[in-house]
Write an enzyme that holds these catalytic residues in place. Structure first.
Site, PDB file in Angstrom:
ATOM      1  N   SER A 134       0.825  -1.200   0.000  1.00 11.51           N
ATOM      2  CA  SER A 134       0.000   0.000   0.000  1.00 11.51           C
ATOM      3  C   SER A 134       0.867   1.262   0.000  1.00 11.51           C
ATOM      4  CB  SER A 134      -0.889  -0.002   1.236  1.00 11.51           C
ATOM      5  OG  SER A 134      -0.090  -0.131   2.393  1.00 11.51           O
TER       6      SER A 134
ATOM      7  N   GLU B 162       5.196   6.387   9.626  1.00 18.20           N
ATOM      8  CA  GLU B 162       5.267   7.228   8.417  1.00 18.20           C
ATOM      9  C   GLU B 162       5.772   8.629   8.750  1.00 18.20           C
ATOM     10  OE1 GLU B 162       2.842   6.789   5.189  1.00 18.20           O
ATOM     11  OE2 GLU B 162       3.620   4.753   5.311  1.00 18.20           O
TER      12      GLU B 162
ATOM     13  N   CYS C 174       2.229  -6.484  10.074  1.00 16.78           N
ATOM     14  CA  CYS C 174       2.132  -5.319   9.188  1.00 16.78           C
ATOM     15  C   CYS C 174       3.551  -5.029   8.726  1.00 16.78           C
ATOM     16  CB  CYS C 174       1.562  -4.134   9.961  1.00 16.78           C
ATOM     17  SG  CYS C 174       1.666  -2.582   9.065  1.00 16.78           S
TER      18      CYS C 174
ATOM     19  N   HIS D  30       5.070  -2.449   8.024  1.00 18.33           N
ATOM     20  CA  HIS D  30       5.759  -1.293   8.622  1.00 18.33           C
ATOM     21  C   HIS D  30       6.453  -1.660   9.944  1.00 18.33           C
ATOM     22  CE1 HIS D  30       3.358   1.178   5.946  1.00 18.33           C
ATOM     23  NE2 HIS D  30       3.892   2.287   6.416  1.00 18.33           N
TER      24      HIS D  30
HETATM   25  N1  DGL Z   1       1.554  -2.165   4.667  1.00 16.83           N
HETATM   26  C1  DGL Z   1       0.266  -2.309   5.311  1.00 16.83           C
HETATM   27  C2  DGL Z   1       0.130  -3.691   5.914  1.00 16.83           C
HETATM   28  O1  DGL Z   1       1.082  -4.457   5.974  1.00 16.83           O
HETATM   29  C3  DGL Z   1       0.085  -1.291   6.413  1.00 16.83           C
HETATM   30  C4  DGL Z   1      -0.193   0.087   5.939  1.00 16.83           C
HETATM   31  C5  DGL Z   1      -1.610   0.276   5.473  1.00 16.83           C
HETATM   32  O2  DGL Z   1      -2.532   0.341   6.311  1.00 16.83           O
HETATM   33  O3  DGL Z   1      -1.791   0.356   4.287  1.00 16.83           O
HETATM   34  O4  DGL Z   1      -0.942  -4.044   6.339  1.00 16.83           O
END
Ligand code: DGL
Length: 271
Positions: A15, A157, A189, A191
């Protein structure tokens, strides 16, 4: 299927830029592989969007990658892996790898069946039920307790991965897991690996499961199995984002400090 060969790139998407933690591990393990990454920075976050929207966005990105004749696709986003993996697999014959199964395979391999695992992730990932379903499919008997952490992505972020604010928010999310006897913590996630040093310092008792490394190993095995692994040469790395801003530039260096041949904005066609 278009003809694919070891020279073709591996397509990776997220994303936003969180998936660069996965790209980094892929590049570390497979330094000769050509890589194309797409970060949907114009539409991040996916974690609070509906399943239908995440599926639509994911399809558009997959079209972008398939148009570049990628030999495999890594869905380096837990939310997209939760909602869109099956749809993506139906769009192509090239191998498609999400981040959920690799993380859970690591859990099943390392934790006893009696272990309690905490899953921290976006609301979407938790609401989808994809982790408990995959754990059952993989035969894992571990108990899974879930904790949505909607504040962590915006924090990261903004460049916050240490300090008082981070510490307070991380404690607020993780204390309930401590009280429930969690021993393994799945960073659900892409991040979150950036918060791993802080989490390790605050909760040394947790055994962290980071899907980035596990996903890279799974990709290596899948490519070798299909005789699609590139055996030598220097990687060509292309990074595309749907919106190029100052903070995207800054985050790119923070997540992925590797050599990059192309770093540019690209628009997606509607699917
Ligand atoms: N990269 C997204 C995930 O692993 C987290 C960021 C988003 O909410 O888009 O779920």
């Amino acid at each position: 299927m278009a003809q694919v060969a070891p020279e073709n790139s591996i397509g990776v998407f997220d994303s936003g830029l969180g998936g660069l933690t996965v790209l980094r591990e892929i590049h570390r393990l497979l330094p000769q592989e050509n890589l194309i990454y797409f970060g949907d920075t114009a539409r991040v976050p996916y974690g609070n969007k509906s399943a239908a929207t995440v599926i639509r966005y994911s399809k558009e990105i997959v079209q972008f990658l398939l148009a570049r004749n990628v030999k495999a696709i890594v869905v380096a986003c837990n939310t997209a892996s939760s909602y869109a993996l099956e749809t993506i697999k139906q769009m192509t014959d090239v191998p498609v790898i999400g981040v959920i199964d690799p993380a859970l395979r690591a859990l099943v391999r390392t934790a006893s069946p009696q272990a309690i695992a905490g899953l921290i992730a976006t609301r979407g990932t938790i609401q989808s039920g994809a982790y408990p379903a995959a754990l059952q499919r993989l035969g894992g008997k571990q108990k899974l307790v879930t904790q949505p952490c909607p504040l962590l992505v915006p924090l990261i972020e903004e460049g916050y991965t240490e300090g008082l604010v981070c510490e307070l928010i991380v404690r607020d999310y993780l204390e309930p897991l401590v009280r429930q006897g969690v021993g393994y913590l799945i960073l659900g996630c892409t991040h979150y690996p950036l918060l791993a040093p802080l989490i390790r310092r605050l909760y040394p008792q947790f055994h962290l499961i980071d899907s980035a490394e596990e996903t890279a190993h799974e990709l290596a095995a899948v490519l070798a199995n299909a005789s699609l692994n590139r055996k030598e040469g220097t990687a060509r790395i292309e990074l595309y984002v749907s919106d190029m801003t100052e903070s995207v530039r800054m985050l790119k260096d923070r997540f992925f400090a590797g050599k990059v041949d192309i770093f540019t904005e690209a628009q997606l066609a509607e699917y």
